[in-house]
Write a protein that holds these residues in place. Structure first.
Motif, PDB file in Angstrom:
ATOM      1  N   HIS A 120      44.945 -39.298  16.159  1.00  0.00           N
ATOM      2  CA  HIS A 120      45.152 -38.298  15.376  1.00  0.00           C
ATOM      3  C   HIS A 120      47.244 -38.972  15.622  1.00  0.00           C
ATOM      4  O   HIS A 120      47.103 -37.626  14.355  1.00  0.00           O
ATOM      5  N   GLY A 121      46.843 -39.501  15.557  1.00  0.00           N
ATOM      6  CA  GLY A 121      48.628 -39.490  15.752  1.00  0.00           C
ATOM      7  C   GLY A 121      49.298 -41.082  15.730  1.00  0.00           C
ATOM      8  O   GLY A 121      48.625 -41.280  15.725  1.00  0.00           O
ATOM      9  N   LEU A 122      50.665 -40.688  15.266  1.00  0.00           N
ATOM     10  CA  LEU A 122      51.026 -42.033  14.536  1.00  0.00           C
ATOM     11  C   LEU A 122      51.519 -43.284  16.292  1.00  0.00           C
ATOM     12  O   LEU A 122      50.959 -44.149  16.313  1.00  0.00           O
ATOM     13  N   GLY A 123      51.649 -41.930  17.477  1.00  0.00           N
ATOM     14  CA  GLY A 123      51.715 -43.650  18.293  1.00  0.00           C
ATOM     15  C   GLY A 123      50.395 -43.914  18.429  1.00  0.00           C
ATOM     16  O   GLY A 123      50.573 -45.373  19.115  1.00  0.00           O
ATOM     17  N   PRO A 124      49.342 -43.429  19.034  1.00  0.00           N
ATOM     18  CA  PRO A 124      47.726 -43.458  19.443  1.00  0.00           C
ATOM     19  C   PRO A 124      47.378 -45.142  18.612  1.00  0.00           C
ATOM     20  O   PRO A 124      46.900 -45.809  18.274  1.00  0.00           O
ATOM     21  N   ILE A 125      47.541 -44.045  16.652  1.00  0.00           N
ATOM     22  CA  ILE A 125      47.132 -45.845  16.168  1.00  0.00           C
ATOM     23  C   ILE A 125      47.877 -46.812  15.808  1.00  0.00           C
ATOM     24  O   ILE A 125      47.370 -47.491  15.745  1.00  0.00           O
ATOM     25  N   SER A 126      49.481 -46.722  16.593  1.00  0.00           N
ATOM     26  CA  SER A 126      49.893 -47.726  16.146  1.00  0.00           C
ATOM     27  C   SER A 126      49.318 -48.589  17.190  1.00  0.00           C
ATOM     28  O   SER A 126      49.158 -50.002  17.389  1.00  0.00           O
ATOM     29  N   VAL A 127      48.906 -48.291  18.377  1.00  0.00           N
ATOM     30  CA  VAL A 127      48.775 -49.110  20.153  1.00  0.00           C
ATOM     31  C   VAL A 127      47.295 -49.719  19.810  1.00  0.00           C
ATOM     32  O   VAL A 127      47.086 -50.791  19.527  1.00  0.00           O
ATOM     33  N   ILE A 128      46.486 -48.849  18.863  1.00  0.00           N
ATOM     34  CA  ILE A 128      45.213 -49.191  18.432  1.00  0.00           C
ATOM     35  C   ILE A 128      44.767 -50.385  17.309  1.00  0.00           C
ATOM     36  O   ILE A 128      44.485 -51.379  17.091  1.00  0.00           O
ATOM     37  N   LEU A 129      45.796 -50.028  16.183  1.00  0.00           N
ATOM     38  CA  LEU A 129      46.038 -51.257  14.944  1.00  0.00           C
ATOM     39  C   LEU A 129      46.772 -52.314  15.940  1.00  0.00           C
ATOM     40  O   LEU A 129      46.442 -53.703  15.517  1.00  0.00           O
ATOM     41  N   ALA A 130      47.817 -52.525  17.067  1.00  0.00           N
ATOM     42  CA  ALA A 130      48.111 -53.898  17.605  1.00  0.00           C
ATOM     43  C   ALA A 130      46.846 -53.942  18.394  1.00  0.00           C
ATOM     44  O   ALA A 130      47.251 -54.930  18.308  1.00  0.00           O
ATOM     45  N   LEU A 131      46.336 -53.678  19.483  1.00  0.00           N
ATOM     46  CA  LEU A 131      44.952 -54.392  20.176  1.00  0.00           C
ATOM     47  C   LEU A 131      44.264 -54.735  18.745  1.00  0.00           C
ATOM     48  O   LEU A 131      44.318 -55.997  18.914  1.00  0.00           O
ATOM     49  N   GLU A 132      44.042 -54.410  17.170  1.00  0.00           N
ATOM     50  CA  GLU A 132      43.056 -54.797  16.688  1.00  0.00           C
ATOM     51  C   GLU A 132      43.577 -56.461  15.614  1.00  0.00           C
ATOM     52  O   GLU A 132      43.018 -57.301  16.329  1.00  0.00           O
ATOM     53  N   ARG A 133      44.733 -56.019  15.760  1.00  0.00           N
ATOM     54  CA  ARG A 133      45.226 -56.904  15.186  1.00  0.00           C
ATOM     55  C   ARG A 133      45.469 -58.244  16.108  1.00  0.00           C
ATOM     56  O   ARG A 133      45.247 -59.513  16.088  1.00  0.00           O
ATOM     57  N   THR A 134      45.799 -58.137  17.593  1.00  0.00           N
ATOM     58  CA  THR A 134      46.059 -59.165  18.508  1.00  0.00           C
ATOM     59  C   THR A 134      44.854 -60.168  18.354  1.00  0.00           C
ATOM     60  O   THR A 134      43.977 -60.667  18.693  1.00  0.00           O
ATOM     61  N   GLY A 135      42.754 -59.057  19.166  1.00  0.00           N
ATOM     62  CA  GLY A 135      41.805 -59.405  18.329  1.00  0.00           C
ATOM     63  C   GLY A 135      41.696 -60.269  17.295  1.00  0.00           C
ATOM     64  O   GLY A 135      41.698 -61.528  17.381  1.00  0.00           O
ATOM     65  N   LYS A 136      42.243 -60.422  15.902  1.00  0.00           N
ATOM     66  CA  LYS A 136      42.354 -61.029  15.037  1.00  0.00           C
ATOM     67  C   LYS A 136      43.366 -62.454  15.116  1.00  0.00           C
ATOM     68  O   LYS A 136      42.350 -63.271  14.774  1.00  0.00           O
ATOM     69  N   GLY A 137      44.917 -61.818  15.778  1.00  0.00           N
ATOM     70  CA  GLY A 137      45.228 -63.335  16.116  1.00  0.00           C
ATOM     71  C   GLY A 137      44.558 -64.027  17.417  1.00  0.00           C
ATOM     72  O   GLY A 137      45.522 -65.364  16.976  1.00  0.00           O
ATOM     73  N   LEU A 138      44.039 -63.628  18.083  1.00  0.00           N
ATOM     74  CA  LEU A 138      43.146 -65.496  18.688  1.00  0.00           C
ATOM     75  C   LEU A 138      41.970 -65.142  17.955  1.00  0.00           C
ATOM     76  O   LEU A 138      42.392 -66.562  18.362  1.00  0.00           O
TER      77      LEU A 138
END
Length: 456
Positions: A120-138
């Motif tokens: 529920h904060g910008l920091g954790p959401i940023s990390v999760i979105l970065a990991l999710e986009r890592t999956g998309k990139g792969l």
């Protein structure tokens, strides 16, 4: 988007096939591999677009993020995917198992969706979105490589159009599902994230059970997409020849192909002036006064037009040239920017802007990889697609940062006017760069492109 382990690929590797008799066998316009990959993309996109549809409003209205902050986060959301595309493409070519690398990507994205329930904060959401986009990139480059390697060169625009149409069906259903969940759930955003996680898991299950494995990594370049010589092979003890392992320097040698360099340059130039979808929808909402409860439905307009026109646009690109269709798509996007800037405030405005936005994607999203696939040898197909896709996505990352900063400093009008002027200039340059290039796909009987992995 690939073939099931327990079933054979839709077409055997081209180096084991005898040239078909003209008229004896009719090649299907769309192979089973393309349809299987489209099904997985459809399900996965429902999950992804549920989150994407509510994320801008959730971050700006719910968490109070500034436009500059959202631009940085949106750029991160796409930039991480761009950087990982190179890794995913090279790994898929190196291990010669596109389904494995794509499956890891789909699985990682699915694991990240439930984590949004606890962030529920910008920091954790940023990390999760970065990991999710890592999956998309792969998963992106291996998926597109399998589509191109399973399809004849002259039909690749149509094949990518069919896949993008199925993918866009998910993009259409995702915002609709998010809208319905927000309408009935008490904790609307958390409910959207929870349902999205369940749908993502379903996509991974379908990939594992119904998408055939193998298929494509050993196909010689030019057999299913043109653009290269046959794969160098070694005979092991007089047995079947095996392709040489793909090395990193082989991937870098792809940049020696003039046509690939031209496509990469144009993708980067045009990406630098392509405002992200989220900003387009925010601009449209502010310009027309659309209520917040209707905001998740805005992507439906883009998705519906994309769905209707993706296959016709791909088939048209196969007939008249991919360069023409690709540049026309950016001209349509420029028209959409113009409407947002200067059109009077009249009721049809949202529909016109969303229609032009969808037409832009129909004319570009599948046409660019089809053009790239026609220039890259088969053994390096995923890597070549990743090189161009990475350049384009990094350029859009820069555009998100720049547009967010311009919005914060100057306001929406000057920011969009600068993007429109940049798009006009870059489209003109792209037209000049691509004009003298060879055709996207050489007809049968013409010489193949040189193998970029061999020294001259």
């Amino acid at each position: 988007m690939y073939l099931a382990d327990r079933s054979a690929p839709s077409a055997p590797p081209a180096d084991t096939q005898a040239p078909p008799d003209r008229g004896s066998l009719r090649t299907p316009a769309v192979t089973s591999a393309v349809l299987a990959l489209g099904t997985v993309s459809l399900i996965t996109d429902v999950s992804s677009e549920m989150v994407t549809a509510v994320l801008p409003l959730y971050l700006i209205a719910g968490l109070g993020l500034s436009p500059l902050g959202f631009g940085a986060l949106d750029g991160l959301y796409n930039g991480v995917s761009a950087l990982v595309q190179l890794t995913g493409g090279h790994l898929a070519d190196r291990v010669r198992n596109h389904k494995l690398i794509a499956g890891i990507g789909y699985g990682l994205s699915a694991l990240c969706k439930p984590l949004l329930l606890f962030a529920h904060g910008l920091g954790p959401i940023s990390v999760i979105l970065a990991l999710e986009r890592t999956g998309k990139g792969l998963r992106t480059a291996p998926r597109d490589a399998m589509i191109s390697l399973s399809t004849p060169a002259e039909l690749q625009g149509r094949a990518f159009g069919v896949h993008r149409a199925m993918d866009t069906t998910g993009a259409l259903l995702g915002p609709l599902a998010a809208f319905l969940v927000l309408s009935v759930a008490v904790d609307g955003y958390d409910a959207v994230f929870g349902v999205s996680a369940c749908v993502a898991v379903l996509g991974v299950v379908v990939l594992m059970l119904f998408v055939p494995s193998g298929g494509g990594a050993a196909v010689p370049a030019g057999a299913a997409g043109g653009g290269g010589t046959a794969v160098p092979a070694r005979a092991a003890g007089g047995g079947a020849a095996r392709p040489d392992p793909v090395r990193l320097r082989d991937a870098m040698a792809l940049l020696r192909l003039p046509r690939l360099r031209a496509l990469a340059l144009c993708a980067v130039l045009l990406g630098l002036t392509t405002v992200s979808d989220a900003f387009v929808y925010l601009l449209l909402q502010r310009r027309t006064g659309i209520g917040e409860q209707w905001f998740p439905l805005l992507p439906l307009g883009t998705a519906a037009v994309f769905l209707l026109l993706a296959v016709p646009a791909g088939a048209l690109a196969d007939r008249i040239g991919r360069r023409t269709v690709f540049l026309t798509g950016h001209a349509l996007l420029l028209a959409g920017y113009g409407l947002l800037l200067w059109a009077p405030d009249w009721p049809p405005l949202p529909y016109l802007v969303l229609a032009l936005h969808g037409m832009f994607y129909a004319a570009t999203d599948g046409v660019l990889p089809a053009a790239v696939a026609a220039t890259v040898p088969g053994r390096l197909r995923a890597t070549g697609l990743a090189l161009v896709g990475t350049g384009q996505a990094l350029a859009r990352f820069g555009c998100s940062l720049a547009f967010g900063a311009a919005w914060s400093l100057w306001g929406t009008g000057p920011a969009l006017a600068a993007a429109a002027a940049g798009l006009l200039c870059c489209a003109a340059v792209a037209g000049l760069v691509l004009r003298p290039a060879a055709p996207d796909a050489a007809p049968s009987g013409t010489p193949a492109l040189p193998d970029p992995t061999r020294s001259p």
